[in-house]
Design a protein around this motif. Structure first.
Motif, PDB file in Angstrom:
ATOM      1  N   ASP A   5      49.325  25.944 -23.716  1.00 29.14           N
ATOM      2  CA  ASP A   5      49.495  25.944 -25.166  1.00 29.14           C
ATOM      3  C   ASP A   5      49.158  24.582 -25.772  1.00 29.14           C
ATOM      4  O   ASP A   5      48.424  24.492 -26.765  1.00 29.14           O
ATOM      5  CB  ASP A   5      50.932  26.327 -25.528  1.00 29.14           C
ATOM      6  N   GLY A  26      50.756  32.081 -34.285  1.00 26.40           N
ATOM      7  CA  GLY A  26      51.464  32.594 -33.118  1.00 26.40           C
ATOM      8  C   GLY A  26      51.651  31.587 -32.010  1.00 26.40           C
ATOM      9  O   GLY A  26      51.984  31.968 -30.876  1.00 26.40           O
ATOM     10  N   GLU A  45      54.500  31.775 -29.164  1.00 26.83           N
ATOM     11  CA  GLU A  45      55.248  33.035 -29.166  1.00 26.83           C
ATOM     12  C   GLU A  45      55.304  33.675 -27.780  1.00 26.83           C
ATOM     13  O   GLU A  45      56.362  34.143 -27.340  1.00 26.83           O
ATOM     14  CB  GLU A  45      54.640  34.005 -30.179  1.00 26.83           C
ATOM     15  N   LEU A  46      54.176  33.727 -27.081  1.00 25.85           N
ATOM     16  CA  LEU A  46      54.178  34.313 -25.739  1.00 25.85           C
ATOM     17  C   LEU A  46      55.110  33.532 -24.823  1.00 25.85           C
ATOM     18  O   LEU A  46      55.958  34.112 -24.129  1.00 25.85           O
ATOM     19  CB  LEU A  46      52.763  34.337 -25.161  1.00 25.85           C
ATOM     20  N   ASN A  65      58.785  34.182 -25.713  1.00 23.90           N
ATOM     21  CA  ASN A  65      59.271  35.493 -25.299  1.00 23.90           C
ATOM     22  C   ASN A  65      59.423  35.592 -23.785  1.00 23.90           C
ATOM     23  O   ASN A  65      60.363  36.226 -23.286  1.00 23.90           O
ATOM     24  CB  ASN A  65      58.331  36.586 -25.810  1.00 23.90           C
ATOM     25  N   GLY A  74      47.244  38.008 -20.216  1.00 19.83           N
ATOM     26  CA  GLY A  74      47.873  37.589 -21.462  1.00 19.83           C
ATOM     27  C   GLY A  74      48.255  38.736 -22.378  1.00 19.83           C
ATOM     28  O   GLY A  74      49.380  38.788 -22.899  1.00 19.83           O
ATOM     29  N   GLU A 132      52.037  39.736 -23.407  1.00 15.35           N
ATOM     30  CA  GLU A 132      52.474  39.710 -24.802  1.00 15.35           C
ATOM     31  C   GLU A 132      53.171  41.010 -25.178  1.00 15.35           C
ATOM     32  O   GLU A 132      54.231  40.998 -25.816  1.00 15.35           O
ATOM     33  CB  GLU A 132      51.276  39.458 -25.722  1.00 15.35           C
ATOM     34  N   ARG A 133      52.589  42.145 -24.785  1.00  7.42           N
ATOM     35  CA  ARG A 133      53.211  43.433 -25.111  1.00  7.42           C
ATOM     36  C   ARG A 133      54.557  43.575 -24.415  1.00  7.42           C
ATOM     37  O   ARG A 133      55.544  43.991 -25.022  1.00  7.42           O
ATOM     38  CB  ARG A 133      52.277  44.583 -24.707  1.00  7.42           C
ATOM     39  N   SER A 176      56.603  41.162 -23.065  1.00  8.55           N
ATOM     40  CA  SER A 176      57.635  40.193 -23.439  1.00  8.55           C
ATOM     41  C   SER A 176      58.153  40.432 -24.849  1.00  8.55           C
ATOM     42  O   SER A 176      59.313  40.158 -25.145  1.00  8.55           O
ATOM     43  CB  SER A 176      57.087  38.764 -23.308  1.00  8.55           C
ATOM     44  N   ALA A 177      57.312  40.972 -25.728  1.00 10.74           N
ATOM     45  CA  ALA A 177      57.721  41.171 -27.120  1.00 10.74           C
ATOM     46  C   ALA A 177      58.469  42.476 -27.340  1.00 10.74           C
ATOM     47  O   ALA A 177      59.149  42.635 -28.350  1.00 10.74           O
ATOM     48  CB  ALA A 177      56.494  41.132 -28.024  1.00 10.74           C
TER      49      ALA A 177
END
Length: 328
Positions: free
Chosen positions: A126, A146, A149-150, A153, A316, A320-321, A323-324
């Motif tokens: 990041d 964002g 965010e990943l 989470n 990734g 993302e899906r 963890s969110a």
């Protein structure tokens, strides 16, 4: 890919004068960087002695000779496994430190703080890859949409996992340097271990990043210290943790900061009422510990690229899906 295709596991190794970083260790961490080269054993021995001495100075009551306690450290690694069975891949996601305090007088052992240092391959990506590239293209554009965010989470998922909850009874506290981009103002609030509290009018980029992990920052200048530290925590920092736990994180992380940010944490005069840290300050003292700060910066970029290649690009979107939407 279903939630069952992602799993956390935890392992740990002692951080002592015999410590040698494993090949898979994120080598920009404070402890791993000190444990390489010709001076590795002397570096480690001196670092551990500094931590013990600092802890005893904070826990000074009923401790007239200043050597009643010793602090033991373990490096805790959280791995994330992606996939099932033969196709599974495992990555070192996060490294933190766990402290144990030994009372040499009674022989009792007390849990110290979990957290302290914080290392993450995704965080390297990041800051060293994603943010750096965004700033090159948008010099006045701030952080990308964002940003963090990943990582945030994934961190929340880790704390909610059975792997973490079965091993550690409390959330971690992370202790880092304050930002050289911000000004901090002394308040009237004083804690017996954490010291004088400082405040600031706005969040630093690191503060905002940790906020996405669910953590908020408080800043304290510990007794006998010269600069405030940033404490990232969930819940009540001063109410949820004992003096032993708080002293163990101050002793550990102030020692590391003295080694690799001596301009701030080993300065020859303490922070003023209105304080802005600076790495260009010349009025400071060096420790007797060898540390290559330039190498650390280069390695952060290399490890960010590793995360991009092995985690972000192939997994990734799935991460993302997951963890969110995993009931955080």
């Amino acid at each position: 890919m279903t939630n069952s295709a992602f799993a956390f596991t935890i392992s740990s190794v002692p951080f002592d004068e015999d410590y040698r970083p494993a090949d898979r260790t994120r080598i920009t961490t404070n402890f791993a960087n000190l444990a390489r080269g010709e001076c590795r054993r002397e570096n480690l021995r001196n670092t551990l002695a500094m931590i013990d001495n600092r802890f005893n100075s904070l826990m000074h009551w009923d401790n007239p000779t200043g050597d009643r306690y010793a602090v033991e450290l373990r490096i805790v690694t959280a791995d994330l496994t992606v996939g099932l069975r033969d196709g599974a891949e495992t990555f070192p996601l996060i490294e933190i430190l766990a402290t144990t305090v030994v009372d040499r007088r009674s022989g009792e052992r007390h849990d110290g703080m979990i957290g302290n240092n914080f290392s993450s391959y995704v965080r390297d990506y990041d800051f060293s890859i994603r943010l750096a590239g965004h700033i090159r293209e948008n010099p006045d554009g701030g952080a990308p949409d964002g940003f963090g965010e990943l990582h945030g989470n994934l961190f929340k998922r880790f704390l909610a996992s059975a792997a973490y909850r079965d091993r550690f009874p409390k959330p971690p506290v992370i202790c880092l340097s304050v930002s050289s981009r911000e000004t901090y103002r002394r308040t009237a609030n004083v804690h017996p271990i954490l010291g004088v509290e400082y405040g600031t009018d706005r969040l630093s980029r690191t503060d905002d990043y940790f906020a996405r992990m669910g953590m908020r920052a408080r800043y304290f200048l510990p007794p006998g210290g010269v600069a405030p530290l940033a404490f990232y925590h969930l819940g009540d920092l001063t109410g949820d943790y004992s003096n032993v736990e708080l002293a163990s994180t101050v002793a550990t992380m102030e020692t590391f900061q003295k080694i690799y940010r001596p301009e701030i944490y080993n300065a020859n005069s303490p922070a003023a009422e209105h304080y802005r840290p600076s790495l260009s300050r010349q009025d400071y003292s060096l420790t007797r510990i060898v540390y290559d700060r330039d190498e650390r910066s280069r390695l952060a970029v290399e490890q960010g690229r590793f995360a991009e290649q092995h985690v972000i690009r192939p997994h990734g979107a799935q991460l993302e899906r997951w963890s969110a939407t995993a009931g955080l």
